[in-house]
Design an enzyme around this catalytic site. Structure first.
Site, PDB file in Angstrom:
ATOM      1  N   CYS A 172       0.825  -1.203   0.000  1.00  0.00           N
ATOM      2  CA  CYS A 172       0.000   0.000   0.000  1.00  0.00           C
ATOM      3  C   CYS A 172       0.860   1.254   0.000  1.00  0.00           C
ATOM      4  O   CYS A 172       0.350   2.372  -0.100  1.00  0.00           O
ATOM      5  CB  CYS A 172      -0.927   0.038   1.201  1.00  0.00           C
ATOM      6  SG  CYS A 172      -2.039  -1.366   1.284  1.00  0.00           S
TER       7      CYS A 172
ATOM      8  N   CYS B 167      -2.868   9.184   5.834  1.00  0.00           N
ATOM      9  CA  CYS B 167      -1.608   9.127   6.576  1.00  0.00           C
ATOM     10  C   CYS B 167      -1.853   9.392   8.058  1.00  0.00           C
ATOM     11  O   CYS B 167      -1.244   8.764   8.925  1.00  0.00           O
ATOM     12  CB  CYS B 167      -0.605  10.147   6.040  1.00  0.00           C
ATOM     13  SG  CYS B 167      -0.122   9.848   4.341  1.00  0.00           S
TER      14      CYS B 167
END
Lengths: 412, 147
Positions: B42, B112
């Site tokens: 990912c 994030c």
């Protein structure tokens, strides 16, 4: 002279205009501004002379004749016209019907080829997208295996924009010629950098653009073969019938002159540039591989353009790495640098795992790239990778001997 | 991606990079909790380690290592800065939205901050499990902004 920063290492994206190109173009904005379609006054004639010059140079660059050159706005338009225009012309059944004909392409073509092919698929054509091998090189054998009795068009790029790998274009062309199938090649990364001869290379349709070869943006050319066979296309844009009806619209004379000048310069200088750039590229690769473990140069070892290198750096992420080498303008296969948040489909298609696709940098050199720039780039990349590996949990695990492919990752 | 000054600052001068020993050593130490989240394919993996002062119940030190883009590095760096001196409950309440706000993360980078929150939660859970404390399994998934 001190090294100027940032350093441009992204010539596969676009190139600066050669100052000689700009100089050649300038009169066509203010003095020779006429419309080449104006047949009855000197302004029109001056413009037409410009177009003639551009056409002659573009034709000579690829070993064609002037009448075989159609000027476009760039390679995307050229690819669309070549692929859709020939498919509609050579179709086996009319619009609305199924089984309109078979087209062969490849998974690692540029989107400007893939998307027109996918459009045709929706419209009743069959398309086979060849799965490239790990080295990224599409061979005549692979194309041969994909051909069918109803194949009307093969479209395979000359050199890949992300990897720089070079396909077996001449052999593929020869195969298509034997079978009477139209062969188109997207030569955007190739033309103007490497010798091109549409006769010897057996090409029917060839696309390229000026801005990848030190010319201006917004202009490109499509070669359309006139003899053995005479290739016909259905125009996609209608209007004044310019460019022999293939591409209506007032000619971009300044752009065409610029492209012509870029072609003229390329013919004189490309051989020298290619030799020099191959050495510089080898220097980057050798420098990086000598100083860093767990790096892979993607694509075939030798069958690659002299100026493009694509390297995956294990255990660091591409966008993070681009921030670490912020003085180097380059590109990455990392998802974080793409709008789609998907890693490079080219790297994935040649079997580079997602993890290494995220970790790749493409560095592409140009005719004004210097030794000093190459040295600086190499050391910046090495330092950047070391900095990020010091921060990377994956690199620690790798060094502790943990097999990352066996870890149960929490996908999110 | 054009980033704001706080992301750049955390990226260029990351706080608290590191760990408290090898995976093996950290596993054996009851004062330490380790959260490892994300996946290499990912494009982001975060490891966040906390060291708890067992007398006060407060996090005395926090370290991170991150494989990821600039925002992922900055988010985890910021999280470690905040964690130091927090009680476990305070740490448990840390939200990704606070990270988004502090760093002015662009919308495409919100994941994030989510990953950083997950890393904190995972480290806390690891610590609690090691020490026989009840693990809070309160599901904050709905709290993630834009995730």
């Amino acid at each position: 002279m001190p090294l100027q920063l940032p350093i441009y290492m992204d010539h596969a994206a676009t190139t600066p205009c050669d100052p000689r190109v700009v100089e050649a173009m300038l009169p066509y904005f203010t003095e020779k501004f006429g419309n080449s379609g104006s047949r009855n006054h000197s302004f029109g004639w001056a413009a037409e002379e410009g177009a003639d010059y551009g056409r002659e140079m573009a034709a000579r660059l690829i070993g064609a004749t002037e009448k075989e050159i159609i000027f476009t706005s760039g390679a995307t338009e050229g690819n669309n016209l070549a692929i859709k225009g020939s498919a509609y012309m050579y179709q086996k059944a009319p619009a609305g019907a199924a089984k309109r004909g078979h087209i062969v392409s490849c998974l690692i073509e540029h989107k400007a080829v893939l998307d027109p092919c996918k459009r045709l698929q929706k419209e009743g054509f069959d398309v086979t997208f060849i799965e490239p091998p790990a080295d990224g090189v599409v061979t005549a054998e692979m194309v041969k295996n994909a051909l069918r009795d109803d194949t009307i068009l093969v479209t395979i790029m000359w050199a890949n924009n992300e990897l720089g790998t070079i396909n077996e274009v001449r052999q593929i062309g020869s195969l298509c010629k034997e079978r009477g199938i139209i062969f188109h090649t997207d030569a955007t990364q190739w033309a103007g950098k490497m010798p091109t001869d549409v006769e010897a290379d057996n090409i029917d349709l060839l696309t390229w653009s000026a801005h990848k070869m030190y010319g201006p943006k917004g202009v490109g050319a499509l070669y359309v073969r006139r003899h053995r066979p005479r290739v016909r296309l259905q125009a996609l844009q209608e209007g004044g019938g310019q460019e022999r009806g293939f591409r209506s619209g007032t000619l971009n004379i300044s752009g065409i002159v610029g492209m012509g000048k870029a072609c003229e310069i390329a013919m004189a200088e490309m051989e020298h540039d290619a030799i020099r750039l191959a050495k510089l590229k080898a220097k980057i690769e050798a420098g990086v591989l000598a100083q860093l473990d767990s790096c892979v140069v993607n694509g075939h070892k030798d069958k690659r353009l002299p100026h493009i290198t694509n390297i995956s750096f294990g255990f660091v992420e591409g966008e993070g790495l681009m921030m670490a080498v912020k003085d180097i303008a380059c590109s990455s296969g990392s998802a974080c640098t793409s709008a789609s948040l998907e890693p490079s489909y080219v790297l994935k298609s040649i079997g580079v795992g997602d993890e290494l696709a995220h970790s790749s940098l493409r560095l592409s050199l140009g005719k004004w790239t210097t030794d000093e720039q190459v040295e600086h780039t190499t050391s910046a990349v090495v330092q950047g990778v070391k900095k990020l590996r010091a921060m990377s949990p994956l690199y620690d695990m790798h060094k502790e001997g943990i097999d990352l492919s066996k870890v149960q990752w929490a996908h999110h | 991606m054009a980033y704001g000054p706080k992301i750049i600052d955390h990226y260029e001068r990351p706080r608290n990079v590191g760990n408290f020993g090898t995976q093996e050593a950290m596993k054996a130490d009851k004062k330490i909790g380790v959260g490892l989240v994300g996946a290499p394919e990912c494009g982001d993996v975060m490891q966040l380690c906390i060291k708890v002062d067992q007398a006060t119940g407060k996090i005395e030190d926090a370290k991170f290592k991150t494989f990821g883009c600039g925002s992922a590095i900055a988010s985890s760096s910021l999280a470690t800065e905040w964690l130091k001196g927090m009680s476990l409950d305070q740490a448990q309440d840390l939200r990704n939205t606070q990270i988004v706000e502090e760093l002015s993360l662009p919308p495409v980078k919100i994941h994030c901050s989510v990953l950083a929150e997950d890393a904190v939660k995972a480290a806390l859970a690891d610590y609690r499990k090691k020490n026989g404390l009840p693990v809070e399994d309160h599901d904050h998934a709905g709290d993630h902004a834009g995730a």
